[in-house]
Design a protein around this motif. Structure first.
Motif: not given
Length: 517
Positions: A179, A433-434, A460, A463-464
């Motif tokens: 990050e 990624k979503e 991502e 977190d999902m």
């Protein structure tokens, strides 16, 4: 040829601006970046690299936007910066072509006060044990030793003595997942600018300590201890008088070369402090070596599926670790998908929804485009590159979606087999990624299970997740290093040699680049 970014002409400056710019330092930008597994049968060719040249190189660096402070601090001469998805070893032809293009561009605009050398550090090339060391040596032959080189790297890169000698300033990421990638690159640039503007020039001291540890990234995430605490020690050392930067490289576990091991480096002008900081960080790393564990629970695929099927948390994510394309896997190992298709729980469309991302299959892609959405199709997928663990699969199912134009996959289709929705790609692609899923009319948040070719989850996906397990699956980036069978790394090496004696972790001072010492 690589995929080149579009080139936009440089801005035109007024005479006054040109005069002002002549007083600023001239800094070139160059770099090649890829993570290459020597345990994968795949080869990486030049077309896999996405290369930007001249002005478009700036698109990699938001902190060098036209109106940014750092952009105004120098006359920037971007040459070529190329990167590729992690994969197999790079062909010698691809490497020589990209290096030659870079050197030619550097020669065209000599001389330089500085050079920002932006690399990954884990590129393997056919016939070369240290590509980044070779690359920077050849850069030095062009730019000379008056030029200050600031090198930025991934913490999963490798720092050979050759790379250390030819770099004047050097740093790497301090977070995994990465990050802080842009923050680290900006730090490398600003360290270079500061040394040029202040007139201090090259650091007087560079301490290099090889640490005989070789661990996969999935065991060294900075989200958890001991990686979190270890990397938290880096920044305070950089605040000490006489220290410019400090870095810990985990190294790259999936290549079998002598340079593959952890490294600590500290640069600065105070010999005593540089030495103390380097030895402190190296010893800190060694002391916690036995505490590194996988960032998430690890199990066999069967065990992982049992957990997922009995869990009420949605989505339950399973990492298909052994063939992770973002670590260097071929991305087309069919072993996991083959096992999923055997499971009775997924035989009916009314079974638990499982999304599988992903498997290359140009044969099936062509047939799906002809058949169209809603129709049945069958075609072979996977194992075109890595068929060591399972052969190509004849996939038969309903076409749910077709999408063209993806920069990595090129064409994507979704094929439903029972309750499994398989994402098939023309070329391999990581799904991080979503939007990668929703663009294909898939809702990963509502799925019972999502299986992704990845190791630790990127932010991502992390977190999902409802829950998560990393499955110990086979492939070119197998997490079981003993099973891989390294033959050329320097031994003893922890944890392959668990009972090894404590190593010499005293600082080795690297000569200033171009000196005769």
């Amino acid at each position: 040829m690589p995929h080149f970014c579009l080139f936009y002409p440089s801005c035109f400056f007024s005479c006054a601006e040109k005069e002002s710019n002549r007083k600023l330092p001239r800094i070139a930008i160059a770099g090649l970046a890829i993570e290459s597994s020597t345990f994968s049968p795949a080869l990486t060719h030049e077309e896999a690299f996405k290369a930007c040249v001249e002005e478009e190189v700036f698109t990699f660096y938001p902190f060098l936007a036209p109106d940014s402070m750092d952009r105004k601090r120098a006359n920037w001469i971007p040459t070529l910066r190329a990167h590729a998805l992690p994969g197999g070893i790079v062909t010698r032809e691809a490497y020589e072509s990209l290096v030659t293009q870079t050197l030619d561009r550097l020669k065209a605009n000599l001389p330089y006060d500085g050079l920002f050398f932006d690399i990954h550090g884990a590129m393997s090339v056919v016939g070369l044990d240290d590509p980044e060391g070779d690359f920077i040596t050849r850069v030095r032959e062009v730019v000379g030793f008056e030029t200050i080189i600031s090198t930025s790297m991934d913490l999963h890169g490798n720092v050979s003595m050759v790379l250390a000698e030819n770099s004047d300033l050097i740093t790497c990421y301090r977070m995994a997942p990465h990050e802080d990638a842009l923050e680290s690159k900006k730090r490398a640039v600003e360290n270079l600018l500061d040394r040029l503007e202040s007139g201090k020039g090259k650091p007087a001291f560079k301490a290099w300590i090889p640490v005989p540890i070789l661990l996969p990234g999935e065991k060294t995430s900075t989200r958890i201890e001991p990686g979190k605490g270890l990397y938290a020690k880096v920044d305070p050392e950089t605040k000490k008088e006489g220290v410019i930067d400090a870095a810990i490289w985990i190294g790259y576990a999936w290549a079998d070369e002598p340079r593959n091991h952890a490294v600590v480096m500290v640069t600065g002008d105070d010999e005593k402090q540089v030495k103390e900081s380097a030895e402190y960080l190296a010893q800190s790393f060694w002391e916690v070596r036995s505490q590194f564990e996988f960032v998430a629970p690890v199990a066999s695929l069967d065990e992982s599926l049992t957990m997922a099927l009995t869990s009420e948390k949605r989505p339950f994510m399973i990492s298909d670790m052994g063939d992770n394309p973002t670590a260097g896997g071929a991305g087309d190992v069919t072993w996991t998908l083959n096992e999923l298709l055997k499971r009775p729980e997924f035989k009916s469309e009314s079974g638990p929804e499982l999304i599988y991302a992903s498997i290359p299959g140009p044969d099936l892609i062509a047939k799906a485009k002809t058949a169209g959405i809603g129709n049945q199709v069958e075609g072979y997928v996977g194992a075109m590159v890595d068929d060591r663990f399972s052969p190509p699969i004849l996939l038969k199912g309903k076409v749910l979606a077709i999408k063209e134009g993806d920069p990595d996959a090129q064409v994507e289709v979704v094929i439903q087999v029972g309750s499994i929705k398989v994402i098939v790609t023309e070329k391999r692609k990581p799904y991080h990624k979503e939007k990668d899923f929703t663009d294909l009319d898939l809702n990963p948040r509502q799925a019972a299970i999502v299986v992704v070719k990845i190791g630790y989850l990127v932010p991502e996906l992390y977190d999902m997740r409802g829950d998560w397990i990393m499955a110990q699956t086979p492939g070119g980036v197998d997490q079981d290093l003993d099973r891989l069978g390294h033959k050329r790394i320097i031994r003893p090496m922890y944890p392959l040699d668990k009972e090894m004696a404590d190593p010499d972790l005293s600082a080795r001072f690297v000569p200033v680049s171009g000196s005769k010492d």
